[in-house]
Design a protein around this motif. Sequence first.
Motif, PDB file in Angstrom:
ATOM      1  N   ASP A  65       0.829  -1.210   0.000  1.00 57.47           N
ATOM      2  CA  ASP A  65       0.000   0.000   0.000  1.00 57.47           C
ATOM      3  C   ASP A  65       0.859   1.254   0.000  1.00 57.47           C
ATOM      4  OD1 ASP A  65      -2.613  -1.237   0.305  1.00 57.47           O
ATOM      5  OD2 ASP A  65      -1.967  -1.782   2.331  1.00 57.47           O
ATOM      6  N   VAL A  66       2.161   1.076   0.239  1.00 54.56           N
ATOM      7  CA  VAL A  66       3.080   2.217   0.319  1.00 54.56           C
ATOM      8  C   VAL A  66       4.297   1.907  -0.549  1.00 54.56           C
ATOM      9  CG1 VAL A  66       4.589   3.586   1.824  1.00 54.56           C
ATOM     10  CG2 VAL A  66       2.392   2.736   2.702  1.00 54.56           C
ATOM     11  N   ILE A  67       4.717   2.884  -1.314  1.00 51.54           N
ATOM     12  CA  ILE A  67       5.972   2.782  -2.052  1.00 51.54           C
ATOM     13  C   ILE A  67       6.927   3.814  -1.452  1.00 51.54           C
ATOM     14  CG2 ILE A  67       7.102   3.097  -4.307  1.00 51.54           C
ATOM     15  CD1 ILE A  67       5.310   0.593  -4.169  1.00 51.54           C
ATOM     16  N   GLN A  68       8.055   3.321  -0.958  1.00 49.29           N
ATOM     17  CA  GLN A  68       9.040   4.228  -0.361  1.00 49.29           C
ATOM     18  C   GLN A  68       9.994   4.735  -1.432  1.00 49.29           C
ATOM     19  OE1 GLN A  68       9.529   1.803   3.770  1.00 49.29           O
ATOM     20  NE2 GLN A  68      11.078   3.374   3.410  1.00 49.29           N
ATOM     21  N   THR A  69      10.317   6.006  -1.353  1.00 46.60           N
ATOM     22  CA  THR A  69      11.289   6.555  -2.299  1.00 46.60           C
ATOM     23  C   THR A  69      12.635   5.856  -2.090  1.00 46.60           C
ATOM     24  OG1 THR A  69      11.868   8.277  -0.695  1.00 46.60           O
ATOM     25  CG2 THR A  69      10.193   8.835  -2.355  1.00 46.60           C
ATOM     26  N   PHE A  70      13.332   5.621  -3.190  1.00 49.61           N
ATOM     27  CA  PHE A  70      14.636   4.954  -3.096  1.00 49.61           C
ATOM     28  C   PHE A  70      15.685   6.013  -2.749  1.00 49.61           C
ATOM     29  CE2 PHE A  70      18.395   2.965  -5.336  1.00 49.61           C
ATOM     30  CZ  PHE A  70      18.606   2.020  -4.342  1.00 49.61           C
ATOM     31  N   THR A  71      15.682   6.408  -1.474  1.00 52.46           N
ATOM     32  CA  THR A  71      16.557   7.500  -1.021  1.00 52.46           C
ATOM     33  C   THR A  71      17.316   7.131   0.234  1.00 52.46           C
ATOM     34  OG1 THR A  71      14.623   8.437   0.135  1.00 52.46           O
ATOM     35  CG2 THR A  71      15.178   9.378  -2.008  1.00 52.46           C
ATOM     36  N   PHE A  72      17.531   5.827   0.443  1.00 55.13           N
ATOM     37  CA  PHE A  72      18.244   5.384   1.638  1.00 55.13           C
ATOM     38  C   PHE A  72      19.659   5.978   1.667  1.00 55.13           C
ATOM     39  CE2 PHE A  72      20.854   2.250   3.968  1.00 55.13           C
ATOM     40  CZ  PHE A  72      20.203   2.330   5.182  1.00 55.13           C
ATOM     41  N   TYR A  73      20.057   6.492   2.816  1.00 56.03           N
ATOM     42  CA  TYR A  73      21.407   7.071   2.983  1.00 56.03           C
ATOM     43  C   TYR A  73      21.671   8.186   1.967  1.00 56.03           C
ATOM     44  CZ  TYR A  73      23.723   3.993   6.404  1.00 56.03           C
ATOM     45  OH  TYR A  73      24.143   3.356   7.547  1.00 56.03           O
ATOM     46  N   CYS A  74      20.659   9.013   1.725  1.00 59.93           N
ATOM     47  CA  CYS A  74      20.804   9.983   0.633  1.00 59.93           C
ATOM     48  C   CYS A  74      21.091  11.397   1.111  1.00 59.93           C
ATOM     49  CB  CYS A  74      19.573   9.938  -0.254  1.00 59.93           C
ATOM     50  SG  CYS A  74      19.857  10.709  -1.831  1.00 59.93           S
ATOM     51  N   SER A  75      21.666  11.555   2.282  1.00 55.03           N
ATOM     52  CA  SER A  75      22.106  12.900   2.670  1.00 55.03           C
ATOM     53  C   SER A  75      23.446  13.158   1.986  1.00 55.03           C
ATOM     54  CB  SER A  75      22.247  12.988   4.195  1.00 55.03           C
ATOM     55  OG  SER A  75      23.209  12.071   4.662  1.00 55.03           O
ATOM     56  N   ASP A  76      23.719  14.431   1.693  1.00 56.91           N
ATOM     57  CA  ASP A  76      24.956  14.748   0.960  1.00 56.91           C
ATOM     58  C   ASP A  76      26.207  14.313   1.733  1.00 56.91           C
ATOM     59  OD1 ASP A  76      23.940  15.743  -1.424  1.00 56.91           O
ATOM     60  OD2 ASP A  76      23.562  17.709  -0.542  1.00 56.91           O
ATOM     61  N   ASP A  77      26.153  14.390   3.065  1.00 55.02           N
ATOM     62  CA  ASP A  77      27.341  13.998   3.834  1.00 55.02           C
ATOM     63  C   ASP A  77      27.612  12.508   3.687  1.00 55.02           C
ATOM     64  OD1 ASP A  77      25.188  13.245   5.566  1.00 55.02           O
ATOM     65  OD2 ASP A  77      26.497  13.375   7.312  1.00 55.02           O
ATOM     66  N   LYS A  78      26.544  11.692   3.624  1.00 54.21           N
ATOM     67  CA  LYS A  78      26.730  10.244   3.435  1.00 54.21           C
ATOM     68  C   LYS A  78      27.215   9.944   2.016  1.00 54.21           C
ATOM     69  CE  LYS A  78      26.492   5.771   3.858  1.00 54.21           C
ATOM     70  NZ  LYS A  78      27.465   4.993   4.628  1.00 54.21           N
ATOM     71  N   LEU A  79      26.659  10.634   1.031  1.00 53.09           N
ATOM     72  CA  LEU A  79      27.067  10.388  -0.356  1.00 53.09           C
ATOM     73  C   LEU A  79      28.559  10.692  -0.530  1.00 53.09           C
ATOM     74  CD1 LEU A  79      24.028  11.905  -2.277  1.00 53.09           C
ATOM     75  CD2 LEU A  79      24.585   9.484  -2.051  1.00 53.09           C
ATOM     76  N   GLU A  80      29.030  11.770   0.101  1.00 50.94           N
ATOM     77  CA  GLU A  80      30.455  12.122  -0.007  1.00 50.94           C
ATOM     78  C   GLU A  80      31.318  11.097   0.702  1.00 50.94           C
ATOM     79  OE1 GLU A  80      30.997  16.112   1.466  1.00 50.94           O
ATOM     80  OE2 GLU A  80      29.433  16.809   0.093  1.00 50.94           O
ATOM     81  N   LEU A  81      30.923  10.759   1.931  1.00 50.75           N
ATOM     82  CA  LEU A  81      31.706   9.830   2.746  1.00 50.75           C
ATOM     83  C   LEU A  81      31.743   8.427   2.169  1.00 50.75           C
ATOM     84  CD1 LEU A  81      31.031  10.174   6.559  1.00 50.75           C
ATOM     85  CD2 LEU A  81      33.196  10.352   5.353  1.00 50.75           C
ATOM     86  N   SER A  82      30.678   8.042   1.451  1.00 50.73           N
ATOM     87  CA  SER A  82      30.578   6.661   0.989  1.00 50.73           C
ATOM     88  C   SER A  82      31.713   6.328   0.024  1.00 50.73           C
ATOM     89  CB  SER A  82      29.229   6.410   0.324  1.00 50.73           C
ATOM     90  OG  SER A  82      29.285   6.741  -1.037  1.00 50.73           O
ATOM     91  N   GLY A  83      32.298   7.361  -0.578  1.00 48.88           N
ATOM     92  CA  GLY A  83      33.425   7.108  -1.468  1.00 48.88           C
ATOM     93  C   GLY A  83      33.009   6.509  -2.800  1.00 48.88           C
ATOM     94  N   ASN A  84      31.696   6.423  -3.013  1.00 49.43           N
ATOM     95  CA  ASN A  84      31.215   5.950  -4.309  1.00 49.43           C
ATOM     96  C   ASN A  84      31.285   7.147  -5.245  1.00 49.43           C
ATOM     97  OD1 ASN A  84      30.095   4.392  -6.305  1.00 49.43           O
ATOM     98  ND2 ASN A  84      27.997   4.629  -5.582  1.00 49.43           N
ATOM     99  N   VAL A  85      32.463   7.375  -5.817  1.00 49.64           N
ATOM    100  CA  VAL A  85      32.728   8.635  -6.509  1.00 49.64           C
ATOM    101  C   VAL A  85      31.900   8.746  -7.790  1.00 49.64           C
ATOM    102  CG1 VAL A  85      34.525  10.105  -7.486  1.00 49.64           C
ATOM    103  CG2 VAL A  85      35.055   8.605  -5.562  1.00 49.64           C
ATOM    104  N   THR A  86      30.954   9.654  -7.736  1.00 49.91           N
ATOM    105  CA  THR A  86      30.149   9.943  -8.924  1.00 49.91           C
ATOM    106  C   THR A  86      29.887  11.439  -8.906  1.00 49.91           C
ATOM    107  OG1 THR A  86      27.903   9.946  -8.050  1.00 49.91           O
ATOM    108  CG2 THR A  86      28.884   7.790  -8.474  1.00 49.91           C
TER     109      THR A  86
END
Length: 371
Positions: A65-86
């Motif tokens: 009944d609910v679709i969650q946005t695919f935004t897990f760990y999507c804060s800019d600080d996490k994206l930078e730290l994750s090292g997944n360079v894109t």
Amino acid sequence: MEHKKRRGILERLNAGEVVVGDGGYVMQLERRGYVKAGHWTPEAAVEHPEAVRQLHKEFLRAGADVIQTFTFYCSDDKLELSGNVTTITGAQINDAACNLAGEVANEGGALVAGGVSQTPCYLKTNSETEVKAIFKKQMDYFLQKDIDFFIVEFFEHVEEAVWAVEVLKSSRKPVAATLCIAPQGDMNGVPPGECAVRLVKAGADIVGINCHLDPLTGVRTVKMMKEGLEKAGLRAHLMVQPLGFHTPECNIGGYVSLPEFPFALETRAMTRWDVHKYAREAYKAGIRYIGGCCGFEPYHIRAIAEELSAERGFLPPGSEKHGLWGAALEFHTKPWVRARARREYWENLLPASGRPKCPSMATPADGYQND
Ligand SMILES: [Zn+2]
């Protein structure tokens, strides 16, 4: 697919209806080759929208009944730290993820939930101002889109989850808050009952548990939250979105500290029959928002919808392919398989692992032992 009138999350829960959540995205999409292991960040919403859309569609068809946005760990600080360079930014991911979730939800009258998860900034700085600024930024992205409510999920510290709830409440949209904690409490030792009280006082409309431990442990922890709320004279709707894996070790750090994490968890997978039992236990505990997290695949979500089909008044599409409790096996050519077209068989089966040298339990990594 049938189009239902889209009523809000609180309207549904206030009416006592069951709300079926969706399952886990990052782990499933990693297995399918779209998410970078270890980082678990959602760039795939931009890089491979067709893969995210397909998984949304499968959860919807399974009865979500609910679709969650695919935004897990999507804060800019996490994206930078994750090292997944894109070069992909949080703004781009949030935008794409909201479009995908909204598009699929509209096909089946489902609601869109904007997901916000814990930040590395909290552990690094413990600064309420800095952490709240991160949540505010994410909230502003979501509010540019047509989302129905927020889910604060995967928080190991209730203090940080409270900050998220306080920020998101300013949107005036309903807020659900789920911690990834064990019955022993959060990482600071705050017991589940006290965690629930703090979240509801901060403004959460729905509280519960997600990820980290298996379904029956999740139900047990939510029951402790319910007791805490009752003692404090507070009320909130209850929610559970546990792991789709067996974790009998029930260690405080959850499955992340198990030796099989993340590439050898298959032997621990729930069967659909385990999920029937879970859905019933959750319902009996008074939980009405019932879904899954990592390891919960579309067929697990369908099992929730089938177990609670009498309460919901309908079966999800696809149920006729196997029949309730395997009824479709009545037409199998082998008589011993035909004999399995019944509930008692599957409900009482103890499935073999097929791995004679495997232990039934593991020793969690240091630092996350049972108390
Ligand atoms: Zn999870």
